[in-house]
Design an enzyme around this catalytic site. Structure first.
Site, PDB file in Angstrom:
ATOM      1  CG  HIS A 121      -1.664   1.265   1.173  1.00  0.00           C
ATOM      2  ND1 HIS A 121      -3.058   1.079   0.664  1.00  0.00           N
ATOM      3  CD2 HIS A 121      -1.730   2.322   1.581  1.00  0.00           C
ATOM      4  CE1 HIS A 121      -3.686   2.101   0.683  1.00  0.00           C
ATOM      5  NE2 HIS A 121      -2.773   3.183   1.507  1.00  0.00           N
ATOM      6  CB  CYS A 122       1.849   3.402  -2.560  1.00  0.00           C
ATOM      7  SG  CYS A 122       2.958   4.816  -2.997  1.00  0.00           S
ATOM      8  N   PRO A 123       1.475   5.180   0.383  1.00  0.00           N
ATOM      9  CG  PRO A 123       2.591   6.059   1.914  1.00  0.00           C
ATOM     10  CD  PRO A 123       2.444   4.899   1.016  1.00  0.00           C
ATOM     11  CG  ASN A 126      -5.133   7.793  -0.345  1.00  0.00           C
ATOM     12  OD1 ASN A 126      -5.044   7.270   0.650  1.00  0.00           O
ATOM     13  ND2 ASN A 126      -6.231   8.681  -0.579  1.00  0.00           N
TER      14      ASN A 126
END
Length: 398
Positions: A121-123, A126
């Site tokens: 999951h890449c912030p 998002n």
């Protein structure tokens, strides 16, 4: 959200990750542009070509960035079941999505969905990096540092000429264009240089990590599964080696993601994958099921003797508990007295497990798995009996 898409809404950009990413791209581009029109004015063919290339970078970067954001990784549909009933035994079941996990899919705690070929999951986008947006995400990781290299080539000489502008005027060196920057513009230029350098290093490193993953056709999560598979075979003296089913060779692995020879769309629908000979669609899923069963067999039941509110730094449970927090994105799990938890991971002052018996039902507290301080629990009587029986069996074997 539906299968194969992200939320598709502009509200997805209302998060610290996209806001910072978009700001950095715009700030570096704009600051570099202000310097470029003075450092190398577009009066010659070469300078015009340079200007066009400079302005193309943000277009390519934003195109791939927004593709990664809005196309999304692809999500397993809610309530999904395989077409053949007998295949259900070969797949994991997700209680949150109330569906079976397709091969290579994993549940994301942030997205609250099962993601096709989830890598992480890449912030900054998002959403997750997965099957459908992996190529766009990697293109973004490639072009962002390249654009920053170009910006750095413009910014650094421009700042130098601005600082020594009086020198050029005094010695009447008119063969080079002068760069005139105010104090605030110089500060902005300095910040842009630092940001561009940071992007080149950080994003460039991430690009190489992702390319390594693509070349091996193996996500970060699958790397961990393979390590556990090999360890499980060593511990249980299993002679048959684990064969990773998706390593099709370097060029074919890359084609699975980038698909240059066709429509540049990733190959596959997220449910079925091309595998090596000797494996089938469920080889990895069956290995995961075996690992989960072994994990459950080694889990230990605990009973809560104190309350815990889920605080990140639970000061009342001691300084050592606060100083030795687990470095993980897994949540903290609030616990009430007499709750029962099946623990599967241990650290010095923290435990990780799943709540199996909850004495007080709190509709606001939906966390059923997570970390909690080890001081607030004690061994359940059934676990004590289990350990006693294991000791007896061990003595008999000796």
């Amino acid at each position: 959200m539906c299968s194969g898409t992200s939320s598709g809404r502009l509200s997805q950009l209302c998060h610290f990750g996209p806001i910072i990413a978009i700001f950095l791209i715009c700030f570096i581009t704009y600051t570099g542009f202000l310097c470029l029109i003075q450092w190398w004015p577009p009066t010659t063919l070469a300078s015009q070509i340079n200007m066009i290339i400079y302005l193309i970078w943000p277009l390519i970067i934003f195109y791939n960035y927004f593709n990664a954001v809005f196309l999304g990784p692809g999500f397993v549909p809610i309530n999904w079941r395989p077409e053949k009933k007998e295949d259900e035994k070969k797949l994991q079941f997700c209680k949150i999505c109330n569906s079976f996990k397709a091969p290579r899919s994993h549940h994301c705690k942030k997205c609250q969905r099962c993601v096709f070929k989830m890598d992480h999951h890449c912030p900054w986008i998002n959403t997750c990096c997965g099957h459908f947006n992996h190529a766009s995400f990697v293109y973004f990781l490639l072009f962002a540092p390249l654009g920053c290299v170009h910006a750095l080539i413009v910014l650094a000489p421009s700042l130098y000429r601005a600082l020594y502008r009086n020198y050029y005027i005094f010695y009447r060196q008119t063969q080079v264009p002068l760069v005139n920057l105010s104090v605030y513009q110089m500060i902005a230029c300095l910040f842009a240089i630092g940001m561009a350098f940071g992007v080149i290093i950080a994003v460039g490193m991430l690009f190489f990590v992702q390319m390594k993953s693509i070349i091996r056709n193996r996500t970060g999560i699958e790397d961990w599964i393979i390590k556990k598979a090999n360890h499980r075979r060593e511990q249980n003296n299993i002679e048959e080696a684990f064969i990773y089913p998706y390593d099709l060779g370097r060029w074919e692995n890359m084609r699975q993601v980038f698909n240059w020879s066709a429509n540049f769309r990733p190959i596959g629908d997220g449910f079925e994958w091309k595998v090596v000979s000797g494996c089938d669609q469920f080889t990895l899923s069956l290995e995961q099921i075996a690992q989960k069963e072994e994990k459950r067999a080694h889990s230990v039941r605990y009973t809560a003797i104190r309350d815990y509110n889920g605080a990140f730094f639970p000061i009342k449970h001691g300084c050592k508990t606060c100083c030795c927090i687990p470095f993980s994105d897994d949540p903290r799990m609030p616990i009430c007295i007499d709750d029962e938890i099946m623990v599967t991971r241990w650290q010095k002052h923290w435990l990780y497990g799943e709540k199996v018996l909850c004495k007080i039902n709190n509709p606001k507290n939906k966390t059923k798995k997570g970390w909690f301080p080890s001081k607030i629990v004690k061994l359940h009587p059934s676990s004590i009996e289990k350990f006693d029986q294991e000791n007896i069996d061990h003595e008999k074997n000796d």
